[in-house]
Design an enzyme around this catalytic site. Structure first.
Site, PDB file in Angstrom:
ATOM      1  N   HIS A 268       0.933  -1.276  -0.037  1.00 17.68           N
ATOM      2  CA  HIS A 268       0.007  -0.096   0.191  1.00 17.68           C
ATOM      3  C   HIS A 268       0.904   1.370  -0.075  1.00 17.68           C
ATOM      4  O   HIS A 268       1.508   1.610  -1.073  1.00 17.68           O
ATOM      5  CB  HIS A 268      -0.955  -0.146   1.242  1.00 17.68           C
ATOM      6  CG  HIS A 268      -2.011   0.856   1.176  1.00 17.68           C
ATOM      7  ND1 HIS A 268      -2.356   1.660   0.124  1.00 17.68           N
ATOM      8  CD2 HIS A 268      -2.866   1.348   2.211  1.00 17.68           C
ATOM      9  CE1 HIS A 268      -3.359   2.496   0.486  1.00 17.68           C
ATOM     10  NE2 HIS A 268      -3.940   2.125   1.894  1.00 17.68           N
ATOM     11  N   HIS A 308      -2.606  -2.124  -9.971  1.00 14.96           N
ATOM     12  CA  HIS A 308      -3.461  -1.321  -9.120  1.00 14.96           C
ATOM     13  C   HIS A 308      -4.767  -2.236  -9.047  1.00 14.96           C
ATOM     14  O   HIS A 308      -5.242  -2.745 -10.010  1.00 14.96           O
ATOM     15  CB  HIS A 308      -3.832  -0.098  -9.328  1.00 14.96           C
ATOM     16  CG  HIS A 308      -4.342   0.789  -8.372  1.00 14.96           C
ATOM     17  ND1 HIS A 308      -5.666   0.809  -7.967  1.00 14.96           N
ATOM     18  CD2 HIS A 308      -3.766   1.693  -7.457  1.00 14.96           C
ATOM     19  CE1 HIS A 308      -5.921   1.689  -6.813  1.00 14.96           C
ATOM     20  NE2 HIS A 308      -4.764   2.008  -6.651  1.00 14.96           N
ATOM     21  N   ASP A 364       2.694   5.568  -7.241  1.00 11.99           N
ATOM     22  CA  ASP A 364       4.112   5.327  -6.369  1.00 11.99           C
ATOM     23  C   ASP A 364       5.171   5.115  -7.144  1.00 11.99           C
ATOM     24  O   ASP A 364       6.376   5.071  -6.728  1.00 11.99           O
ATOM     25  CB  ASP A 364       3.931   3.917  -5.238  1.00 11.99           C
ATOM     26  CG  ASP A 364       3.058   4.253  -4.167  1.00 11.99           C
ATOM     27  OD1 ASP A 364       3.215   5.339  -3.805  1.00 11.99           O
ATOM     28  OD2 ASP A 364       2.240   3.447  -3.750  1.00 11.99           O
TER      29      ASP A 364
HETATM   30  N1  ACO Z   1       4.461  -6.951 -10.814  1.00 11.80           N
HETATM   31  C1  ACO Z   1       4.261  -8.173 -11.404  1.00 11.80           C
HETATM   32  N2  ACO Z   1       3.340  -8.748 -11.484  1.00 11.80           N
HETATM   33  C2  ACO Z   1       2.050  -8.119 -11.015  1.00 11.80           C
HETATM   34  C3  ACO Z   1       2.172  -6.963 -10.422  1.00 11.80           C
HETATM   35  C4  ACO Z   1       3.473  -6.190 -10.285  1.00 11.80           C
HETATM   36  N3  ACO Z   1       3.571  -5.003  -9.648  1.00 11.80           N
HETATM   37  N4  ACO Z   1       1.080  -6.687  -9.774  1.00 11.80           N
HETATM   38  C5  ACO Z   1       0.261  -7.509 -10.087  1.00 11.80           C
HETATM   39  N5  ACO Z   1       0.973  -8.576 -10.919  1.00 11.80           N
HETATM   40  C6  ACO Z   1       0.345  -9.865 -11.513  1.00 11.80           C
HETATM   41  C7  ACO Z   1       0.066 -10.932 -10.337  1.00 11.80           C
HETATM   42  O1  ACO Z   1       1.082 -11.732 -10.116  1.00 11.80           O
HETATM   43  C8  ACO Z   1      -1.195 -11.458 -11.013  1.00 11.80           C
HETATM   44  O2  ACO Z   1      -0.712 -12.381 -11.793  1.00 11.80           O
HETATM   45  P1  ACO Z   1      -1.430 -13.800 -12.262  1.00 11.80           P
HETATM   46  O3  ACO Z   1      -2.923 -13.579 -12.831  1.00 11.80           O
HETATM   47  O4  ACO Z   1      -0.527 -14.333 -13.216  1.00 11.80           O
HETATM   48  O5  ACO Z   1      -1.336 -14.457 -11.019  1.00 11.80           O
HETATM   49  C9  ACO Z   1      -1.848 -10.195 -11.905  1.00 11.80           C
HETATM   50  O6  ACO Z   1      -0.884  -9.435 -12.113  1.00 11.80           O
HETATM   51  C10 ACO Z   1      -3.082  -9.714 -11.291  1.00 11.80           C
HETATM   52  O7  ACO Z   1      -2.575  -9.236  -9.924  1.00 11.80           O
HETATM   53  P2  ACO Z   1      -3.237  -9.299  -8.373  1.00 11.80           P
HETATM   54  O8  ACO Z   1      -2.249  -9.615  -7.400  1.00 11.80           O
HETATM   55  O9  ACO Z   1      -4.193 -10.455  -8.581  1.00 11.80           O
HETATM   56  O10 ACO Z   1      -3.788  -7.834  -8.457  1.00 11.80           O
HETATM   57  P3  ACO Z   1      -4.266  -7.104  -7.055  1.00 11.80           P
HETATM   58  O11 ACO Z   1      -5.484  -6.210  -7.307  1.00 11.80           O
HETATM   59  O12 ACO Z   1      -4.549  -8.377  -5.958  1.00 11.80           O
HETATM   60  O13 ACO Z   1      -2.911  -6.395  -6.733  1.00 11.80           O
HETATM   61  C11 ACO Z   1      -1.524  -4.511  -6.040  1.00 11.80           C
HETATM   62  C12 ACO Z   1      -2.992  -5.167  -6.660  1.00 11.80           C
HETATM   63  C13 ACO Z   1      -1.395  -5.218  -4.477  1.00 11.80           C
HETATM   64  C14 ACO Z   1      -1.425  -3.147  -6.159  1.00 11.80           C
HETATM   65  C15 ACO Z   1      -0.330  -5.279  -7.013  1.00 11.80           C
HETATM   66  O14 ACO Z   1      -0.562  -4.894  -8.491  1.00 11.80           O
HETATM   67  C16 ACO Z   1       0.844  -5.181  -6.450  1.00 11.80           C
HETATM   68  O15 ACO Z   1       1.608  -5.704  -5.672  1.00 11.80           O
HETATM   69  N6  ACO Z   1       1.395  -4.290  -7.068  1.00 11.80           N
HETATM   70  C17 ACO Z   1       3.147  -3.756  -6.718  1.00 11.80           C
HETATM   71  C18 ACO Z   1       2.835  -2.816  -5.286  1.00 11.80           C
HETATM   72  C19 ACO Z   1       2.479  -1.479  -5.471  1.00 11.80           C
HETATM   73  O16 ACO Z   1       2.999  -0.753  -6.269  1.00 11.80           O
HETATM   74  N7  ACO Z   1       1.437  -1.116  -4.528  1.00 11.80           N
HETATM   75  C20 ACO Z   1       1.056   0.356  -4.763  1.00 11.80           C
HETATM   76  C21 ACO Z   1      -0.410   0.319  -5.110  1.00 11.80           C
HETATM   77  S1  ACO Z   1      -1.116   1.986  -5.139  1.00 11.80           S
HETATM   78  C22 ACO Z   1      -1.022   2.485  -3.701  1.00 11.80           C
HETATM   79  O17 ACO Z   1      -1.397   1.922  -2.578  1.00 11.80           O
HETATM   80  C23 ACO Z   1      -0.970   4.096  -3.500  1.00 11.80           C
END
Ligand code: ACO
Length: 430
Positions: A268, A308, A364
């Site tokens: 987050h 996201h 971010d």
């Molecule tokens: N890098 C690589 N792969 C990713 C990323 C990433 N940053 N984010 C998602 N994926 C992949 C997942 O592994 C998943 O792949 P799969 O379908 O093969 O299993 C797919 O994309 C879907 O991702 P989910 O994890 O289901 O998406 P979710 O909505 O649960 O997660 C989140 C969202 C937590 C923001 C995620 O994208 C992440 O961890 N990003 C990196 C951390 C980040 O930048 N957080 C800031 C968010 S914005 C904020 O809080 C202000």
């Protein structure tokens, strides 16, 4: 519409049910009537992490994740970032309308006169280890504020509640600055009522050796824009934490402390800290393809600052931040990690893995580069998020408290453990 309903046939019993559809939702409680027999508890929904569950009605922030739209009380985020100030935006979020000149002056005056914290907070801060993370200090001191304002427990009293909301917004920069100064071993700087909200904060953080130290106006402006971008984001993890904690009718300081705790996590608010660490680890633009390969390889490495839960097209805040980068770097000089970030974005946005999963840079991805260029240590980044998000937390808290449909938050579970068995004396256990 007459046929805004959902017809359900329960194939276990053959019974038919008609559920009302309102705002694109069915009410989960109406599923309870679907039972196999009178003893049956009734049908529930299973939705870990609330992927498809609306927990409230809200009139504060609108997001269309597919179209990349973010609006506070109907005003598009890019217009607010360009034309408003953080305090004006915070008035808008709290009150639903942009203030008149008189209303804004009164609001700014109130915030300005609540920036001081009780002297005991300083001794409290001194109790933390020299290397304590500023976010742990911030969360603990905000929770401690509830002990300084015991009247805050009268959460249903509008006047009392509003007074605490103003106090939290006003004191958050002071507490964040104190936590920074503590972690640097520097003396605390008191707020200066002659300065605006963001300039005052920068001064409390940065001023050293010169009583009349002034922050560069371009940096004050850029930070104020970042504050606007972070002020609210509807039902995100930390706001939900604030609402859930607040639903027990705990005072707003304690509820906001729950929000701060949730924001601290690397998925987050801690993500921009993680982005910087990732860029440093990559070290050079020539290492970008190798890093992207590793992310795709599935060893758990993530491209931090990408993806996201809601935005599946682009994050409109990331666009504004990219522009703010140029203005900041003109004053501070370019952050050498920027080239790696730009190359990473370019490579990722052309790669099927990211395109198919709709992974785009989020707010971010670039904010950390700005914070670093402004001389903030990485550990402090999440505090820079918490200061503006406080406005969203208290506004959402108030909306929840005054919503007649809300009750104490208490989800259900699907029990998967062992059922009743007899206690075994310790000497008889295998
Ligand atoms: N890098 C690589 N792969 C990713 C990323 C990433 N940053 N984010 C998602 N994926 C992949 C997942 O592994 C998943 O792949 P799969 O379908 O093969 O299993 C797919 O994309 C879907 O991702 P989910 O994890 O289901 O998406 P979710 O909505 O649960 O997660 C989140 C969202 C937590 C923001 C995620 O994208 C992440 O961890 N990003 C990196 C951390 C980040 O930048 N957080 C800031 C968010 S914005 C904020 O809080 C202000």
């Amino acid at each position: 519409m007459a046929n805004d309903t959902l017809s359900i046939t329960d194939n276990r019993t053959g019974k038919k049910y008609e559920l009302k559809i309102e705002n694109g939702c069915i009410r989960a409680m109406e599923l309870r009537a679907i039972k196999t027999d009178p003893e049956d508890f009734g049908l529930m929904t299973y939705d870990p992490a609330f992927l498809n569950t609306a927990n409230c009605k809200s009139a504060i922030t609108f997001i269309d994740g597919d179209k990349g739209i973010l609006e506070y009380r109907g005003y598009p985020i890019d217009q607010l970032a360009e034309k408003s100030s953080h305090l004006e935006t915070s008035y808008l979020l709290m009150n639903g309308e942009l203030p008149t000149k008189g209303e804004l002056d009164e609001y700014v005056n109130k915030i300005t006169h609540h920036t001081y914290v009780h002297e005991n907070i300083k001794s409290f801060m001194d109790g933390f280890r020299y290397d304590a993370h500023p976010m742990s200090m911030l969360g603990s001191t905000v929770a401690a504020l509830s002990s300084f304002y015991p009247e805050a427990k009268h959460v249903r009293n509008l006047e009392v509640r509003r007074a605490q909301m103003v106090r939290i917004i006003a004191k958050m920069p002071t507490l964040a600055a104190f936590s920074y100064r503590h972690s640097q071993g520097l003396p605390y700087i008191y707020p200066n009522n002659d300065l605006g909200y963001t300039e005052n904060f920068l001064t409390m953080v940065k001023s050293i050796g010169k009583p009349n130290w002034r922050a560069h106006p371009a940096l004050v402006k850029a930070l104020d824009i970042l504050f606007i971008l972070h002020a609210d984001h509807e039902q995100n993890c930390s706001t939900t934490a604030t609402r859930v904690a607040g639903s027990s009718e705990v005072d707003p300081y304690s509820a906001v402390a729950a929000g701060i705790t949730a924001l601290y996590g690397p998925l987050h608010g801690g993500a921009n800290e993680a982005v910087l660490r990732m860029l440093r680890e990559i070290g050079d633009t020539k290492n970008v393809p190798e890093f992207v390969k590793r992310v795709k390889g599935g060893d758990g490495t993530k491209l931090m600052g990408f993806g996201h839960r809601v935005y599946k097209n682009y994050d409109p805040r990331a666009k504004v931040i990219k522009r703010a980068c140029d203005e900041v770097f003109e004053v501070t000089g370019k952050n050498p990690l920027l080239d790696i970030a730009v190359e990473l974005e370019r490579v990722a946005l052309q790669d099927d893995y990211f395109v198919q999963r709709k992974l785009y840079p989020n707010v971010d991805f670039y904010s950390g580069l700005i914070y670093e260029a402004m001389g903030f240590p990485v550990d402090f980044f999440t505090c820079l998020f918490a200061i503006p998000r406080t406005v969203g937390w208290v506004t959402q808290y108030e909306e929840m408290i005054t919503d007649s449909e809300q009750k104490i938050a208490r989800p259900r579970q699907i029990f998967t453990g062992t059922r009743k068995r007899d206690y075994v004396a310790i000497e008889k256990r295998a």
